[in-house]
Design a protein around this motif. Structure first.
Motif, short mmCIF file in Angstrom:
data_model
loop_
_atom_site.label_atom_id
_atom_site.label_comp_id
_atom_site.label_asym_id
_atom_site.label_seq_id
_atom_site.Cartn_x
_atom_site.Cartn_y
_atom_site.Cartn_z
N PRO A 1 -0.95 -71.60 -63.26
CA PRO A 1 -0.60 -70.22 -63.47
C PRO A 1 -1.34 -69.72 -64.64
O PRO A 1 -1.89 -68.64 -64.68
CB PRO A 1 0.69 -69.89 -63.27
CG PRO A 1 1.31 -71.31 -62.38
CD PRO A 1 0.51 -72.06 -62.85
N SER A 2 -0.78 -70.22 -65.70
CA SER A 2 -1.32 -69.58 -67.16
C SER A 2 -2.93 -69.69 -67.16
O SER A 2 -3.48 -68.59 -67.69
CB SER A 2 -0.76 -70.32 -68.14
OG SER A 2 -1.44 -71.73 -68.20
N ILE A 3 -3.58 -70.50 -66.34
CA ILE A 3 -5.05 -70.49 -66.52
C ILE A 3 -5.57 -69.39 -65.66
O ILE A 3 -6.64 -68.71 -65.73
CB ILE A 3 -5.73 -71.95 -65.68
CG1 ILE A 3 -5.17 -73.10 -66.60
CG2 ILE A 3 -7.00 -71.84 -65.92
CD1 ILE A 3 -5.36 -72.86 -68.24
N ALA A 4 -4.83 -68.79 -64.55
CA ALA A 4 -5.23 -67.86 -63.80
C ALA A 4 -4.76 -66.46 -64.21
O ALA A 4 -4.90 -65.36 -63.68
CB ALA A 4 -4.49 -68.01 -62.42
N GLY A 5 -4.22 -66.48 -65.53
CA GLY A 5 -3.87 -65.29 -66.29
C GLY A 5 -2.57 -64.87 -65.88
O GLY A 5 -2.04 -63.57 -66.06
N ILE A 6 -1.41 -65.62 -65.44
CA ILE A 6 -0.25 -65.49 -65.15
C ILE A 6 0.95 -65.96 -66.08
O ILE A 6 0.66 -67.10 -66.31
CB ILE A 6 0.31 -65.97 -63.68
CG1 ILE A 6 -0.78 -65.32 -62.45
CG2 ILE A 6 1.46 -65.63 -63.20
CD1 ILE A 6 -0.76 -66.14 -61.12
#
Length: 416
Positions: A278-283
């Motif tokens: 998720p954090s890699i996808a900007g979440i």
């Protein structure tokens, strides 16, 4: 030896052909492109593209330490301006086309252009071809343009980037959208339902309008006609005046209305389908996303990025090797180490005797030293005598060893 300068302006056959209908046997390309507009699918694919772009690329000969500068410069210029210097397409735009096509539809096609230099065809251009333009002609086992059977590609004229599927018919790749299609459909329908609900000013769009069972057919049809006129007048929205009718909602349980959890479930399935944390996808799921969390998810993301990178590299390098190039195209690896961690790794290599001081100094761009070519034993349990042939140097290195051993005992360099 063929002299190589700046690649000549490439001539692509695909410029003479317009967009046509797709015939990929496993699905409709329109479905893939519609799925690409989903925010989670788009974010996951962009995460791969952004990582590969930020890594950059290198042209090198893995089988030789000697760098052929003219050939390396030629291929570097080729990838930086794949469609020629007169085109606005540069490496970043070209890479985005390839990555998005490959990760969205399962296939990416690149036409190869050649320039004849001293009676030898040298690759001088790459052009992305949208997969919906091509079809597979089984009579000659060639890819060609739909609707024009005369325009076909020879094997050395087309690069096909795809994951070879396990099924018998492996002409086309498998799209990841096929794997996460149910989650995408569920997400689309849930968003559509909520959109219809709000467009209807809060009225349930699936409500049932019922009349008295004793109403005769003529009265019923008159009422339906009146409601149709009123609905058209109100553009299909707003309140309806009902005579003798009763509005009731379709029964739903609480789980059907749990929209937030449904949204999160679909999001997680989509991101898992692309192996994208998720954090890699900007979440950001929490207000305090720690550096350890980001670093951990980045390490998880490294393996799928490398897999995509190797697939793209392999396709281009096969084409370069067929053209006689010893050099190959490589994405630079993801660097997850900071300076402190890198220093600790080097000290561990010195301590274990895996590398010498000179080997590490060469990596750091420093000149070698006369006494740095032999492994150092920094293990206090298994200490050996240092013998470089110079008594003064041996004494200095022994003192350095002793000091380092004491330091390891006190701090362990954070390895325990």
């Amino acid at each position: 030896e063929i002299g190589l300068g700046i690649p000549a302006e490439p001539l692509f056959r695909s410029r003479d052909w317009a967009a046509q209908e797709s015939n990929k046997p496993l699905g409709d390309y329109d479905i893939y492109y519609k799925a690409g507009k989903n925010v989670f699918v788009n974010s996951a694919i962009n995460a791969y593209y952004n990582q590969l772009l930020s890594n950059g690329f290198t042209i090198k000969n893995p089988n030789s330490e000697i760098i052929d500068i003219p050939r390396v410069n030629y291929l570097t210029g080729l990838f930086n301006a794949p469609e020629g210097l007169k085109s606005n397409v540069r490496y970043s735009q070209f890479l985005r086309q390839v990555v998005h096509s490959y990760l969205l539809t399962g296939d990416a096609f690149v036409e190869i252009s050649y320039d004849n230099i001293l009676d030898h065809d040298i690759v001088n251009g790459f052009k992305y071809i949208a997969p919906e333009l091509l079809t597979w002609y089984r009579d000659t086992e060639q890819f060609g343009f739909i609707g024009n059977s005369k325009l076909r590609y020879e094997p050395d004229e087309l690069i096909h980037i795809y994951d070879i599927p396990s099924r018998k018919d492996n002409i086309y790749g498998e799209s990841r959208i096929d794997t996460i299609g149910l989650a995408l459909s569920l997400l689309f329908e849930s968003l559509k339902y909520n959109k219809d609900f709000f467009k209807n000013k809060g009225l349930d769009p699936n409500a049932v309008l019922s009349f008295d069972k004793d109403m005769n057919d003529n009265d019923f049809m008159d009422e339906v006609g009146r409601l149709a006129v009123q609905a058209k007048k109100n553009s299909g929205r707003g309140m309806l005046a009902v005579k003798g009718g009763q509005v009731s909602s379709v029964n739903r349980n609480l789980r059907d209305g749990d929209y937030t959890n449904l949204l999160l479930l679909c999001r997680n399935i989509i991101l898992n389908g692309y192996n994208c944390p998720p954090s890699i996808a900007g979440i950001e799921e929490t207000s305090n996303l720690s550096a350890n969390t980001i670093d951990s998810e980045m390490r998880l993301f490294k393996s799928p990025v490398n897999s995509v990178a190797e697939t793209i590299e392999g396709a281009f390098n096969n084409a370069l090797q067929r053209n006689g190039f010893q050099e190959s195209f490589h994405f630079n690896p993801i660097d997850l180490t900071d300076q402190m961690e890198e220093t600790q790794i080097r000290m561990m290599e010195l301590e274990s005797g895996l590398r010498t001081i000179n080997e590490i100094r060469i990596d750091m761009g420093l000149e070698t030293v006369p006494w740095g070519s032999k492994p150092l034993n920094l293990n206090p349990v298994n200490e050996t005598t240092i013998d470089t042939g110079d008594a003064e140097v041996d004494k200095a290195l022994s003192l350095i060893n002793h000091t380092r051993e004491q330091f390891y005992r006190s701090y362990s360099y954070g390895l325990e």
